[in-house]
Design an enzyme around this catalytic site. Sequence first.
Site, PDB file in Angstrom:
ATOM      1  N   ASP A  25     -22.719  68.429  -0.831  1.00 39.37           N
ATOM      2  CA  ASP A  25     -21.688  68.392  -1.873  1.00 39.37           C
ATOM      3  C   ASP A  25     -22.450  68.361  -3.194  1.00 39.37           C
ATOM      4  O   ASP A  25     -23.017  67.338  -3.567  1.00 39.37           O
ATOM      5  CB  ASP A  25     -20.829  67.131  -1.690  1.00 39.37           C
ATOM      6  CG  ASP A  25     -19.874  66.883  -2.860  1.00 39.37           C
ATOM      7  OD1 ASP A  25     -19.822  67.717  -3.791  1.00 39.37           O
ATOM      8  OD2 ASP A  25     -19.182  65.843  -2.833  1.00 39.37           O
TER       9      ASP A  25
ATOM     10  N   LYS B  11     -23.364  71.655 -13.425  1.00 35.96           N
ATOM     11  CA  LYS B  11     -22.382  72.442 -12.674  1.00 35.96           C
ATOM     12  C   LYS B  11     -21.417  73.152 -13.618  1.00 35.96           C
ATOM     13  O   LYS B  11     -20.904  74.230 -13.293  1.00 35.96           O
ATOM     14  CB  LYS B  11     -21.622  71.498 -11.735  1.00 35.96           C
ATOM     15  CG  LYS B  11     -20.776  72.200 -10.691  1.00 35.96           C
ATOM     16  CD  LYS B  11     -20.221  71.169  -9.722  1.00 35.96           C
ATOM     17  CE  LYS B  11     -19.305  71.777  -8.691  1.00 35.96           C
ATOM     18  NZ  LYS B  11     -18.835  70.746  -7.736  1.00 35.96           N
TER      19      LYS B  11
ATOM     20  N   GLU C 284     -14.587  73.009  -1.785  1.00 33.59           N
ATOM     21  CA  GLU C 284     -14.561  71.545  -1.646  1.00 33.59           C
ATOM     22  C   GLU C 284     -13.284  71.060  -0.950  1.00 33.59           C
ATOM     23  O   GLU C 284     -13.359  70.229  -0.037  1.00 33.59           O
ATOM     24  CB  GLU C 284     -14.723  70.882  -3.024  1.00 33.59           C
ATOM     25  CG  GLU C 284     -16.157  70.998  -3.547  1.00 33.59           C
ATOM     26  CD  GLU C 284     -16.279  70.828  -5.051  1.00 33.59           C
ATOM     27  OE1 GLU C 284     -15.297  70.408  -5.698  1.00 33.59           O
ATOM     28  OE2 GLU C 284     -17.367  71.130  -5.585  1.00 33.59           O
TER      29      GLU C 284
ATOM     30  N   ASP D 209      -8.240  65.888  -5.983  1.00 33.30           N
ATOM     31  CA  ASP D 209      -9.621  65.453  -6.212  1.00 33.30           C
ATOM     32  C   ASP D 209      -9.774  64.928  -7.631  1.00 33.30           C
ATOM     33  O   ASP D 209      -9.866  65.705  -8.585  1.00 33.30           O
ATOM     34  CB  ASP D 209     -10.569  66.631  -5.936  1.00 33.30           C
ATOM     35  CG  ASP D 209     -12.053  66.253  -6.137  1.00 33.30           C
ATOM     36  OD1 ASP D 209     -12.341  65.167  -6.661  1.00 33.30           O
ATOM     37  OD2 ASP D 209     -12.906  67.082  -5.764  1.00 33.30           O
TER      38      ASP D 209
HETATM   39  P1  ADP Z   1     -17.298  63.260  -9.594  1.00 32.67           P
HETATM   40  O1  ADP Z   1     -16.358  64.037  -8.744  1.00 32.67           O
HETATM   41  O2  ADP Z   1     -17.063  63.452 -11.048  1.00 32.67           O
HETATM   42  O3  ADP Z   1     -18.724  63.473  -9.201  1.00 32.67           O
HETATM   43  P2  ADP Z   1     -16.750  60.789  -8.133  1.00 32.67           P
HETATM   44  O4  ADP Z   1     -15.871  61.394  -7.141  1.00 32.67           O
HETATM   45  O5  ADP Z   1     -18.063  60.242  -7.692  1.00 32.67           O
HETATM   46  O6  ADP Z   1     -16.981  61.703  -9.414  1.00 32.67           O
HETATM   47  O7  ADP Z   1     -15.901  59.607  -8.836  1.00 32.67           O
HETATM   48  C1  ADP Z   1     -16.446  58.797  -9.824  1.00 32.67           C
HETATM   49  C2  ADP Z   1     -15.352  58.009 -10.492  1.00 32.67           C
HETATM   50  O8  ADP Z   1     -14.689  57.175  -9.543  1.00 32.67           O
HETATM   51  C3  ADP Z   1     -15.866  57.096 -11.591  1.00 32.67           C
HETATM   52  O9  ADP Z   1     -15.032  57.190 -12.736  1.00 32.67           O
HETATM   53  C4  ADP Z   1     -15.744  55.721 -10.959  1.00 32.67           C
HETATM   54  O10 ADP Z   1     -15.543  54.704 -11.938  1.00 32.67           O
HETATM   55  C5  ADP Z   1     -14.510  55.894 -10.093  1.00 32.67           C
HETATM   56  N1  ADP Z   1     -14.423  54.895  -9.044  1.00 32.67           N
HETATM   57  C6  ADP Z   1     -15.306  54.621  -8.048  1.00 32.67           C
HETATM   58  N2  ADP Z   1     -14.895  53.576  -7.302  1.00 32.67           N
HETATM   59  C7  ADP Z   1     -13.711  53.165  -7.847  1.00 32.67           C
HETATM   60  C8  ADP Z   1     -12.789  52.101  -7.549  1.00 32.67           C
HETATM   61  N3  ADP Z   1     -13.014  51.256  -6.546  1.00 32.67           N
HETATM   62  N4  ADP Z   1     -11.674  51.985  -8.312  1.00 32.67           N
HETATM   63  C9  ADP Z   1     -11.456  52.821  -9.343  1.00 32.67           C
HETATM   64  N5  ADP Z   1     -12.279  53.825  -9.680  1.00 32.67           N
HETATM   65  C10 ADP Z   1     -13.399  54.003  -8.948  1.00 32.67           C
HETATM   66 MG    MG Z   2     -16.372  65.070  -6.863  1.00 30.65          MG
END
Ligand code: ADP
Ligand code: MG
Length: 637
Positions: A11, A75, A178, A203
Amino acid sequence: MAPPDPIIGIDLGTTNSLVAFVDARGGRGARVLGDESDQLMPSVVRVEPDGSIVVGQEAADGIVAFPDRTINSIKRLMGRSLTDASADLKYLGYEVIAGEHDTARVRVMTDAGEKIMSPEEVSACILRSLKERAEDALGMEVSKAVVTVPAYFDDAQRQATRDSGRLAGLEVVRIVNEPTAAALAYGIRSRGAKDAQTIAVYDLGGGTFDISILRLIPGDEQNETEFFQVLSTAGDTHLGGDDVDHLILDLFMGEIAEQLGIEGDQAMTSFDGSTRKALMGFARAVKHKLSSENAATVSIDLGDGRKYERSISRVEFEGLIEGWVDRSIDACQRAMRDARSGNDEFVIDSVVMVGGSTRIPFVRTKVGALFGVEPYTAIDPDRVVAMGAALQGQIIAGGKTGGKSEALLLDVIPLSLGIETAGGAVAKLIMRNTTVPVRAVERFSTSVDGQVNVKIQVVQGEREMVTDCRSLGVFELRGIPPMPAGVPKLVVEFLVDANGILNVSAVEERSGKRAAIQIVPNHGLTREEVDRIEAESFKHARDDMTQHQVVDLVTNSKLDYKWISERLERFADLLEDDYCDELRTKLNVLQGFIERAQADWRSVDPNAFHSAKEDLDRSSMRLQEIGIAESLRAEKS
Ligand code: ADP
Ligand code: MG
């Protein structure tokens, strides 16, 4: 047999990247590689003054210190012209210039002069690092990968992704969308000749939001393989959890400014970079905490003995973020409109949640309400895409028929599903070989006086005791008002949908307290394992049944014993001595059975135990009548 040629799943995300693999021999399903704590590798690359490269967490940590040579969110530039990407540039701290044919190029300064890198080269640094991680974890060379991209990526963006794989020494055997990968991870695949189904993949990450509506077209006689068709996509390339961090940060800063007596306009500029960064950390911690708790509190030392203390309830938080969630909901409605295109019977069959921000319960509620189905959240939303990519890799590596370790995709529940009851026995709610979808309900109560929390363990297997079954998950129903044992009315419901996803909910009916969990029961389960478990259950069938019977007898007899002995004490004056003695003798007999059974269930004859309990129950009828009469009299006076 030739050594397997592993195909890993990657990913390659805007914020984080992950690599996963399916252990064909272990039959454990897809697992994300790396230590639990650093499986999510920040998609960040830093170029050092000597030209060397730093990737991942270390690079991410230096983003504030070295903004002009730390490359993040690459990206956003992949396969795009500088003109197309221009709107994104203001979010990037490093320099982006035009290369040949208006392609986007990154420019960083090193001791040896300027270094120009294509987005493909930057991405290749991330992919190379993931490849090395996989090789370390698997102990073998890895040269093939399935890599995921957003559903809306065009040909140029997909080609750029392939090229970066090649630069990293990885053959990208397939590019997978995805949302498709996420659906695969949940085992959403067509089952025989069943109708096509429609899936929404929501997503919501840190900085981007994507909604994709997919249609799963089942295979037919000419073309056996099913496939996911993308009906529509929508989203917002600048909508994510980062916005929530800022909403909370602004709230904090406004209130701190007020507390310190700073004027309105000045407030936002009166905090320096490091203070803002620290406050941002608090804001994010509050956000994360509110995903599992009903309130979160911060206490920030402002110096000079002053303190900013603030508690935020979930209700207040939801008020704060409602507009933000609604922006994603609007995009979902756009995607639905596009996907529907005149089809009046259009419905969404399943909703898959992806991205860290879908952990926010309010997001889940709103999305569920919009689509009218309970969204899938059982698989970690950060890891679900990588896991799906790995599954796709395994399908390609193993050929279509995949062999023994192919994931189980069945129309029936392959192994019974149940919950733990008192004494470690299993109450089966859904028996194996039941056709899905299926719903089952079981009523319980507590076995201890004043019990306010009830732990519910969900298990899978054919054996009668929890220790001989596979535990699928545990959750707790909390905050039940204290009541005597046996009085609370607990209703546990199992709901397995057509994709085999299990939703378990528990309600205490007197208080209305509710809790729920979602599970993918067949995750990582192979045909071989099912066969083995089945064979074992036959071998132990008789013993298991006896043990279960004895354990249940102990639980019920203890309640009887307590109830009868208490009343006997109370009403002994109203009863003949002979009757009292008779009851005491029978209570002792039952107590003997309970004690022996608890020491070793094999040491008691279940039939004799059962008779002793029945005998006491029968003899205690008069006592019960007197008890009822007495309590009626007490009520009248
Ligand atoms: P991306 O798709 O941009 O790479 P992710 O899917 O890794 O990002 O998501 C990251 C986001 O998820 C961040 O804003 C983080 O603060 C939020 N996040 C992670 N865990 C939690 C949680 N337990 N509650 C709320 N938000 C969360
Ligand atoms: Mg993501």
